[in-house]
Write a protein that holds these residues in place. Structure first.
Motif, PDB file in Angstrom:
ATOM      1  N   ARG A  54       9.586   6.608 -32.455  1.00 56.78           N
ATOM      2  CA  ARG A  54      10.013   6.578 -31.040  1.00 56.78           C
ATOM      3  C   ARG A  54       8.904   7.137 -30.154  1.00 56.78           C
ATOM      4  O   ARG A  54       8.654   6.642 -29.054  1.00 56.78           O
ATOM      5  N   ALA A  55       8.236   8.175 -30.660  1.00 52.56           N
ATOM      6  CA  ALA A  55       7.127   8.775 -29.912  1.00 52.56           C
ATOM      7  C   ALA A  55       5.959   7.808 -29.754  1.00 52.56           C
ATOM      8  O   ALA A  55       5.096   8.001 -28.902  1.00 52.56           O
ATOM      9  N   SER A  56       5.950   6.746 -30.571  1.00 56.60           N
ATOM     10  CA  SER A  56       4.879   5.743 -30.512  1.00 56.60           C
ATOM     11  C   SER A  56       5.104   4.700 -29.428  1.00 56.60           C
ATOM     12  O   SER A  56       4.200   3.922 -29.116  1.00 56.60           O
ATOM     13  N   GLU A 133       0.607   9.674 -27.196  1.00 57.90           N
ATOM     14  CA  GLU A 133       0.565   9.084 -25.847  1.00 57.90           C
ATOM     15  C   GLU A 133      -0.531   8.017 -25.769  1.00 57.90           C
ATOM     16  O   GLU A 133      -0.355   6.972 -25.131  1.00 57.90           O
ATOM     17  N   ASP A 134      -1.672   8.273 -26.427  1.00 58.48           N
ATOM     18  CA  ASP A 134      -2.755   7.281 -26.460  1.00 58.48           C
ATOM     19  C   ASP A 134      -2.320   6.023 -27.202  1.00 58.48           C
ATOM     20  O   ASP A 134      -2.667   4.900 -26.822  1.00 58.48           O
ATOM     21  N   PHE A 135      -1.551   6.220 -28.279  1.00 55.21           N
ATOM     22  CA  PHE A 135      -1.083   5.081 -29.073  1.00 55.21           C
ATOM     23  C   PHE A 135      -0.138   4.203 -28.246  1.00 55.21           C
ATOM     24  O   PHE A 135      -0.178   2.971 -28.351  1.00 55.21           O
ATOM     25  N   ILE A 136       0.703   4.829 -27.433  1.00 54.96           N
ATOM     26  CA  ILE A 136       1.624   4.061 -26.574  1.00 54.96           C
ATOM     27  C   ILE A 136       0.838   3.094 -25.697  1.00 54.96           C
ATOM     28  O   ILE A 136       1.239   1.939 -25.502  1.00 54.96           O
ATOM     29  N   ASN A 218      -4.014   0.069 -35.356  1.00 48.58           N
ATOM     30  CA  ASN A 218      -3.624   0.984 -34.264  1.00 48.58           C
ATOM     31  C   ASN A 218      -4.478   0.869 -33.007  1.00 48.58           C
ATOM     32  O   ASN A 218      -4.472   1.754 -32.166  1.00 48.58           O
ATOM     33  N   SER A 219      -5.218  -0.211 -32.886  1.00 52.06           N
ATOM     34  CA  SER A 219      -6.075  -0.395 -31.716  1.00 52.06           C
ATOM     35  C   SER A 219      -5.973  -1.848 -31.257  1.00 52.06           C
ATOM     36  O   SER A 219      -6.158  -2.763 -32.052  1.00 52.06           O
ATOM     37  N   THR A 220      -5.648  -2.032 -29.993  1.00 54.23           N
ATOM     38  CA  THR A 220      -5.418  -3.390 -29.487  1.00 54.23           C
ATOM     39  C   THR A 220      -6.724  -4.152 -29.274  1.00 54.23           C
ATOM     40  O   THR A 220      -7.658  -3.658 -28.652  1.00 54.23           O
ATOM     41  N   GLN A 221      -6.721  -5.320 -29.868  1.00 52.75           N
ATOM     42  CA  GLN A 221      -7.859  -6.234 -29.696  1.00 52.75           C
ATOM     43  C   GLN A 221      -7.264  -7.629 -29.684  1.00 52.75           C
ATOM     44  O   GLN A 221      -6.598  -8.036 -30.628  1.00 52.75           O
ATOM     45  N   LYS A 222      -7.441  -8.332 -28.625  1.00 46.34           N
ATOM     46  CA  LYS A 222      -6.777  -9.629 -28.447  1.00 46.34           C
ATOM     47  C   LYS A 222      -7.139 -10.632 -29.547  1.00 46.34           C
ATOM     48  O   LYS A 222      -8.301 -10.735 -29.950  1.00 46.34           O
ATOM     49  N   ASP A 223      -6.126 -11.326 -30.010  1.00 47.21           N
ATOM     50  CA  ASP A 223      -6.274 -12.458 -30.937  1.00 47.21           C
ATOM     51  C   ASP A 223      -7.017 -12.127 -32.240  1.00 47.21           C
ATOM     52  O   ASP A 223      -7.940 -12.840 -32.655  1.00 47.21           O
ATOM     53  N   MET A 224      -6.607 -11.047 -32.890  1.00 50.49           N
ATOM     54  CA  MET A 224      -7.158 -10.743 -34.214  1.00 50.49           C
ATOM     55  C   MET A 224      -6.574 -11.722 -35.236  1.00 50.49           C
ATOM     56  O   MET A 224      -5.397 -12.084 -35.150  1.00 50.49           O
ATOM     57  N   GLN A 225      -7.409 -12.122 -36.170  1.00 53.20           N
ATOM     58  CA  GLN A 225      -6.973 -13.074 -37.189  1.00 53.20           C
ATOM     59  C   GLN A 225      -6.565 -12.328 -38.464  1.00 53.20           C
ATOM     60  O   GLN A 225      -7.309 -11.485 -38.955  1.00 53.20           O
ATOM     61  N   VAL A 226      -5.383 -12.654 -38.980  1.00 55.65           N
ATOM     62  CA  VAL A 226      -4.877 -12.032 -40.203  1.00 55.65           C
ATOM     63  C   VAL A 226      -4.462 -13.138 -41.166  1.00 55.65           C
ATOM     64  O   VAL A 226      -3.800 -14.104 -40.778  1.00 55.65           O
TER      65      VAL A 226
END
Length: 373
Positions: A54-56, A133-136, A218-226
């Protein structure tokens, strides 16, 4: 009788390693019996990690989940990382060289795993809260989120993200077809799946992510391929790993390896004594007890361990720990939940009311004898 009892315990000094649910239960029980103790933890605040997910996703919630040890235990708390235990000299050695002598040792090192579900690092309360807070902000910046792992943590994480951000695309990937903890009733596991689908979480079951360790977590980067092992390809902006929970052995591995089970947990007898030792106990997730890893069980282990330290000093019969029926509650966001009590499946509304709304944060402040601030 009182003076006799205190004289029997005057040479007792218990060192409790790890300040999770087992550790604070042990420390509070020792404090109530006026037994000398030192509680050691890497952080300066207890982490109510039931609320970690929830804190995330909810700004301001992390602050409620970290409770300063000093406010409860004062000088009986020491912040530090335990490097090893010296059995000959009966001392616990901290990083930096500080040594703390013990007559009895209670190991409560718990489990470790990836952030945000776990936060096991040397840290101040302020820095710990800031990390959440940074993760949010990372979650807020992502249009799509991939949750890897469909155990209880992964299920709850996916539900939290989708509840807080209903318009985001949330995909949960899991190598098996059943979700949640294996100890949950089949009906509860099915219900967890149903709740996720109702919320709009996409499930990719029977699939495993390739090269997870090489992906950016844990770090947003647009359109990562998995890619998955079956060749399925996914595109996502944020990957949250909810797998790989392991017993945290770093404090005791060098000393107690002969007493360790295959998974790193310490083998204990029915009195919670570590195999081969009468004055060393283990409680919580690092104790090799055949039952689900839960805060409730951890506290029960700790009470038995402390009772037996006192019983041993007084020459009394030792108390036996017995596992009971499994009660498990899973918060599925703040508005829903699934679970079981004593073998019976509970109504979703009851779990939502009892656990999901505030994730029992109040109970930890109560257990720590502090008012939430």
């Amino acid at each position: 009788m009182g003076s006799q009892a205190s004289s029997e315990l005057q040479d007792v000094h218990v060192v409790v390693v790890g300040g999770g649910f087992a550790g604070i239960a042990a420390a509070q029980h020792l404090k109530s019996h006026k037994v000398k103790f030192t509680l050691i933890d890497m952080r300066d605040a207890f982490h109510h990690n039931v609320g970690a997910l929830r804190a995330s996703v909810q700004p301001g919630f992390a602050r409620r989940t970290f409770i300063p040890y000093a406010g409860t235990f004062g000088d009986d708390f020491v912040q530090g990382r335990v490097e090893r235990v010296d059995l000959e000299r009966q001392t616990v050695v901290l990083q930096g060289g500080q040594e703390i002598r013990y007559s009895h040792l209670v190991l409560c090192t718990g489990t470790d795993g990836p952030f945000p579900g776990k936060f096991n690092t040397v840290s101040s309360r302020q820095d710990a809260v800031q990390k959440y807070e940074d993760f949010i902000r990372e979650v807020q910046a992502a249009d799509s989120v991939l949750v890897v792992g469909g155990g209880s943590t992964g299920v709850e994480m996916a539900a939290e993200v989708k509840t807080a951000f209903p318009t985001k695309k949330v995909v949960l990937i899991h190598p098996r077809t059943d979700l949640g903890d294996p100890d949950l009733l089949p009906g509860v596991r099915d219900q967890a799946k149903k709740v996720l689908l109702e919320k709009g979480v996409e499930l990719l079951l029977g699939e495993k992510v390739c090269d997870l360790h090489q992906l950016q977590l844990n770090s947003t980067q647009k359109d990562m391929q998995v890619s998955t092992q079956t060749g399925t390809r996914l595109t996502t902006d944020l990957i949250i790993c909810c797998t790989g929970l392991r017993v945290n052995t770093s404090a005791y591995q060098a000393t107690f390896s002969p007493s360790m089970a295959e998974d790193g947990a310490l083998r204990v007898n029915q009195h919670m004594q570590v195999e081969g030792f009468s004055n060393v106990f283990a409680a919580g997730d690092c104790a090799n007890v055949s039952e689900p890893k839960m805060a409730y069980h951890a506290a029960l282990h700790a009470v038995v361990a402390v009772d037996n330290i006192i019983n041993g000093a007084r020459g009394r019969e030792l108390t036996t720990y017995r596992t009971g029926n499994i009660t498990m509650l899973m918060a599925m966001g703040s508005d829903d939940g699934v679970g079981q009590f004593n073998g019976y499946q509970l109504p979703r509304s009851l779990v939502a009311f009892g656990k999901s709304r505030n994730l029992l944060v109040w109970k930890s402040w109560w257990d720590m004898d502090q008012k939430e601030h």
